[in-house]
Write an enzyme that holds these catalytic residues in place. Structure first.
Site, PDB file in Angstrom:
ATOM      1  N   LYS A  53       0.807  -1.205   0.000  1.00  0.00           N
ATOM      2  CA  LYS A  53       0.000   0.000   0.000  1.00  0.00           C
ATOM      3  C   LYS A  53       0.853   1.272   0.000  1.00  0.00           C
ATOM      4  O   LYS A  53       0.597   2.204  -0.770  1.00  0.00           O
ATOM      5  CB  LYS A  53      -0.893  -0.055   1.238  1.00  0.00           C
ATOM      6  CG  LYS A  53      -1.436   1.246   1.694  1.00  0.00           C
ATOM      7  CD  LYS A  53      -1.988   1.102   3.084  1.00  0.00           C
ATOM      8  CE  LYS A  53      -0.893   1.329   4.098  1.00  0.00           C
ATOM      9  NZ  LYS A  53      -1.405   1.517   5.456  1.00  0.00           N
ATOM     10  N   THR A  54       1.883   1.275   0.825  1.00  0.00           N
ATOM     11  CA  THR A  54       2.747   2.453   0.896  1.00  0.00           C
ATOM     12  C   THR A  54       3.392   2.712  -0.451  1.00  0.00           C
ATOM     13  O   THR A  54       3.482   3.838  -0.922  1.00  0.00           O
ATOM     14  CB  THR A  54       3.832   2.237   1.966  1.00  0.00           C
ATOM     15  OG1 THR A  54       3.181   1.937   3.198  1.00  0.00           O
ATOM     16  CG2 THR A  54       4.687   3.474   2.137  1.00  0.00           C
ATOM     17  N   ASP A 238      -4.250   8.144   4.026  1.00  0.00           N
ATOM     18  CA  ASP A 238      -3.877   6.779   4.390  1.00  0.00           C
ATOM     19  C   ASP A 238      -4.662   6.332   5.631  1.00  0.00           C
ATOM     20  O   ASP A 238      -5.134   7.171   6.389  1.00  0.00           O
ATOM     21  CB  ASP A 238      -2.365   6.751   4.684  1.00  0.00           C
ATOM     22  CG  ASP A 238      -1.828   5.333   4.695  1.00  0.00           C
ATOM     23  OD1 ASP A 238      -2.557   4.415   4.267  1.00  0.00           O
ATOM     24  OD2 ASP A 238      -0.680   5.146   5.128  1.00  0.00           O
ATOM     25  N   GLU A 239      -4.779   5.031   5.837  1.00  0.00           N
ATOM     26  CA  GLU A 239      -5.417   4.473   7.044  1.00  0.00           C
ATOM     27  C   GLU A 239      -6.796   5.072   7.282  1.00  0.00           C
ATOM     28  O   GLU A 239      -7.127   5.499   8.385  1.00  0.00           O
ATOM     29  CB  GLU A 239      -4.549   4.725   8.284  1.00  0.00           C
ATOM     30  CG  GLU A 239      -3.112   4.256   8.162  1.00  0.00           C
ATOM     31  CD  GLU A 239      -2.925   2.781   8.473  1.00  0.00           C
ATOM     32  OE1 GLU A 239      -3.927   2.018   8.446  1.00  0.00           O
ATOM     33  OE2 GLU A 239      -1.767   2.395   8.724  1.00  0.00           O
ATOM     34  N   GLN A 269      -8.239  -4.054   9.548  1.00  0.00           N
ATOM     35  CA  GLN A 269      -7.171  -3.565  10.422  1.00  0.00           C
ATOM     36  C   GLN A 269      -7.606  -2.352  11.238  1.00  0.00           C
ATOM     37  O   GLN A 269      -6.782  -1.585  11.714  1.00  0.00           O
ATOM     38  CB  GLN A 269      -5.939  -3.224   9.592  1.00  0.00           C
ATOM     39  CG  GLN A 269      -5.311  -4.455   8.964  1.00  0.00           C
ATOM     40  CD  GLN A 269      -3.992  -4.137   8.289  1.00  0.00           C
ATOM     41  OE1 GLN A 269      -2.978  -3.946   8.932  1.00  0.00           O
ATOM     42  NE2 GLN A 269      -4.023  -4.063   6.970  1.00  0.00           N
ATOM     43  N   ARG A 581       1.395  -9.866  10.919  1.00  0.00           N
ATOM     44  CA  ARG A 581       2.748  -9.305  11.068  1.00  0.00           C
ATOM     45  C   ARG A 581       3.798 -10.332  10.698  1.00  0.00           C
ATOM     46  O   ARG A 581       4.958 -10.009  10.440  1.00  0.00           O
ATOM     47  CB  ARG A 581       3.030  -8.859  12.523  1.00  0.00           C
ATOM     48  CG  ARG A 581       2.159  -7.759  13.099  1.00  0.00           C
ATOM     49  CD  ARG A 581       2.017  -6.589  12.195  1.00  0.00           C
ATOM     50  NE  ARG A 581       0.808  -6.713  11.391  1.00  0.00           N
ATOM     51  CZ  ARG A 581       0.575  -6.009  10.292  1.00  0.00           C
ATOM     52  NH1 ARG A 581       1.455  -5.161   9.845  1.00  0.00           N
ATOM     53  NH2 ARG A 581      -0.550  -6.184   9.617  1.00  0.00           N
TER      54      ARG A 581
END
Length: 632
Positions: A53-54, A238-239, A269, A581
């Site tokens: 995504k980044t 973002d987020e 998330q 993770r």
DNA sequence: GCGCCATGAGGTACG
DNA sequence: CTCATGGCGC
């Protein structure tokens, strides 16, 4: 493709770093590429954990600039933490050989900047201070005593929580009483206006106000709004699942004119509803922008397929939000182990044995590839004890943050009070440091005001001047280890002061930027160490090996979440975040018996254990497949 | 103004 | 159990 032609035109003096769109796009998968190439109009990217995504966000920004859709400074990218903003900024700058850069900022810094500049329109002095949680609590305490309420009934912390959540829902102090239900909330309804009045008197805004006042500015002053709408022609957030109501409205306002808004998020998330985040904003966006385009990033580059399967098996028990199913090309050699220990000590011992074995079998594995994740910070103690006992270096993430430390806050209060004498909360704190000391400080302040130090002296000169005048450092004994640490922190603060010679800038920086602060343990083992942290703290990170410990009912899911389905689902998302993770191996542990808060009790394995794929449970001898266990 | 003791509460956390 | 806070005595 005309990207080819344009790539050579500008910004390419330095061939090593100049952004070449055609190269970069080749490295993206087709989902990512589509998301990057769609530049116009509202769009929503559902980006799974570890889906790059980044990367997509960064390439979107670079592509916009490279394609000359806009100038770099016409792009606004909003993130949730300064850390994320810093990383994004760093990665973008690497590719741009230009002083013209996009704005990469958190909601709060952006709003603070807007208000310093245009806040005067709604009666906000450009010199306002920003109150952190501690200042807010002190303010509430003041209000409680001013109103002659019993602090045992009007617990400041509880009061503040209600006020803050009201603010998150954009309910102001005047209208809150219409919403207040029951004795406690009615009491809060009487405190809230006093609290707000006090902030105003102090020329202070709390963090929530930064957002709300900016919205108020946009609502009431079209010129200010238009200025920013014209300035930021392309907006990326973002987020998005972490936005609260006020942040949602802000993005809506800012993008209203050009409608070039790209939001990125993942329902699964969303783990911050307790601080006002509402993942439904992802859905609301679609309703508010009916012509928005949707993109999914579902290929995962981090984990093995069996880890993804485990994560999906758990998260698919949630029903309140959509779930993106992830897949991967990664090779599937992976340990997934469930381990039952006698108690929390044996649980920690299991981790150590496992770590030793893993490192023996695989020389490429280092301690920094390993993380131990737990639900709450109180769980770290046993782990620390046992790791210490076995001389295994670890670093502990969490604890008191740098700018929340007493000595740091003290020194900052001196400086903050110098720049804004209306700040009675700072004054009160300073008075508590000693009457003599405060008197000496007032002498300094007199000089400060008369001789206009704020313009004539640098931050570090002022800081040192105050320290000298008040003999503040004498509070601490150099021979005492704890005091020594405090002196070290002041030293650290001095070095930040040197970085920001203008006092106002310095204060702005420290109230908005959380400095990375490493507790003592880390200092001793700077390089290779196991990471201990909460699952919340692990969001966005990845490790080759992950231990998820304390997988027990009442701990995870946490006891206070068990009353509502929505809360349990949030716990489940947290579990999903934890699992995703892991790159290679994941170990779930629970203890049969655990002592917590000095109370020993038997525990039941977490429901999330039973939601793992059946094959894993069978393999681990946890195949209770006779239906739901009896605690459900 | 400091330090001691009783009391109580105890999730997660960014700006 | 452990930590933070607040009241009170010196």
């Amino acid at each position: 493709m005309d990207i080819l032609n344009k790539s050579g035109t500008s910004n390419s003096k330095n061939a090593k770093t100049a952004y070449k769109a055609y190269d970069a796009l080749d490295k993206l998968n087709s989902e990512q590429k589509e998301a990057v190439l769609n530049t116009e109009g509202p769009m929503i990217i559902l980006a799974g954990a570890g889906s790059g995504k980044t990367r997509v966000l960064i390439h979107k920004v670079l592509y916009l600039i490279n394609e000359e859709k806009c100038r770099a400074d016409e792009i606004l990218m909003v993130t949730f933490s300064n850390k994320a903003a810093g990383e994004m900024k760093g990665r973008i700058e690497k590719y741009l050989n230009s002083d013209n850069l996009p704005t990469v900022s958190t909601f709060h810094s952006l709003c603070a900047r807007i208000l310093r500049r245009h806040g005067v329109n709604i009666g906000i002095d450009h010199n306002f201070v920003i109150y952190d949680t501690q200042d807010q609590l002190s303010t509430v305490k003041e209000c409680v005593s001013l109103l002659d309420l019993d602090p045992k009934q009007a617990r400041p912390k509880a009061v503040l929580e209600i006020i803050s959540s009201a603010k998150n829902q954009m309910i102001d102090e005047k209208t809150y009483k219409e919403y207040a239900k029951g004795y406690f909330q009615e009491m809060v309804a009487s405190i809230y206006p006093v609290y707000q009045g006090m902030l105003e008197e102090h020329n202070a805004l709390d963090f929530d106000d930064l957002l709300l006042k900016t919205l108020e500015l946009f609502r009431t002053h079209k010129n200010s709004l238009e200025y920013y709408q014209n300035k930021f022609r392309y907006i990326l957030v973002d987020e998005y699942q972490d936005t609260n109501h006020a942040q949602y409205e802000l993005t809506k306002y800012l993008s209203q004119k050009n409608k070039n808004i790209c939001i990125v998020g993942d329902f699964s998330q969303s783990i911050y509803s307790f601080r006002g985040a509402d993942f439904r904003n992802l859905e609301k966006f679609k309703r508010d922008f009916p012509d928005s385009k949707a993109f999914n990033l579902s290929q995962n580059y981090r984990s093995t397929q069996s880890i993804l399967n485990a994560a999906y098996s758990v998260i698919s028990n949630n029903s309140l939000h959509p779930i993106l199913k992830l897949w991967t090309d990664n090779e599937s050699v992976s340990d997934l182990v469930i381990h039952e220990a006698d108690d929390q000590h044996r649980e920690a011992e299991f981790i150590i044995e496992k770590v030793k074995k893993l490192m023996n079998n695989d020389p490429s594995l280092t301690l920094s590839d390993i993380a131990v994740l737990y639900r709450m910070n109180a769980q770290s103690r046993t782990l620390e004890e046992i790791l210490l006992h076995h001389s295994i270096p670890y670093k502990l993430i969490g604890g008191v943050r740098f700018y929340d430390r007493r000595e740091v806050k003290d020194v900052l209060s001196y400086l903050s009070y110098l720049s804004n004498a209306k700040d009675k909360i700072a004054k009160k704190r300073l008075e508590k440091l000693g009457k003599r000391r405060f008197k000496d400080f007032e002498e300094y302040k007199k000089d400060f005001d008369e001789k206009n130090y704020i313009e004539n002296k640098s931050t570090i000169e002022i800081l040192d001047g105050v320290l000298k005048k008040t003999k503040y450092l004498e509070k601490y004994d150099e021979k005492d280890t704890e005091d020594m640490g405090r002196l070290e922190n002041i030293k650290e603060l001095r070095s930040v002061a040197i970085e920001f010679p203008e006092l106002i800038q310095f204060l702005e920086n420290v109230s908005l930027v959380e400095q990375e602060y490493l507790p003592d343990q880390t200092m001793e083992f700077p390089d290779d160490a196991i990471t201990l942290m909460t699952m919340h703290a692990a969001k966005g990170l990845e490790f080759r090996v992950v231990f998820m410990v304390g997988m027990e009912e009442g701990i995870f899911p946490h006891s206070q979440s068990l009353f509502s389905i929505a809360d349990v689902e949030e716990e489940r998302r947290l579990c999903y975040v934890g699992i995703t993770r892991a790159k290679e191996h994941i170990y779930f542990t629970f203890a049969r018996e655990r002592t917590i808060f000095g109370q020993r009790a038997n525990s039941t394995p977490s429901r999330f254990i039973f939601e793992l794929p059946e094959e894993i449970r069978e393999l681990n001898g946890i195949a209770y497949d006779a239906g739901a266990p009896d605690f459900l």
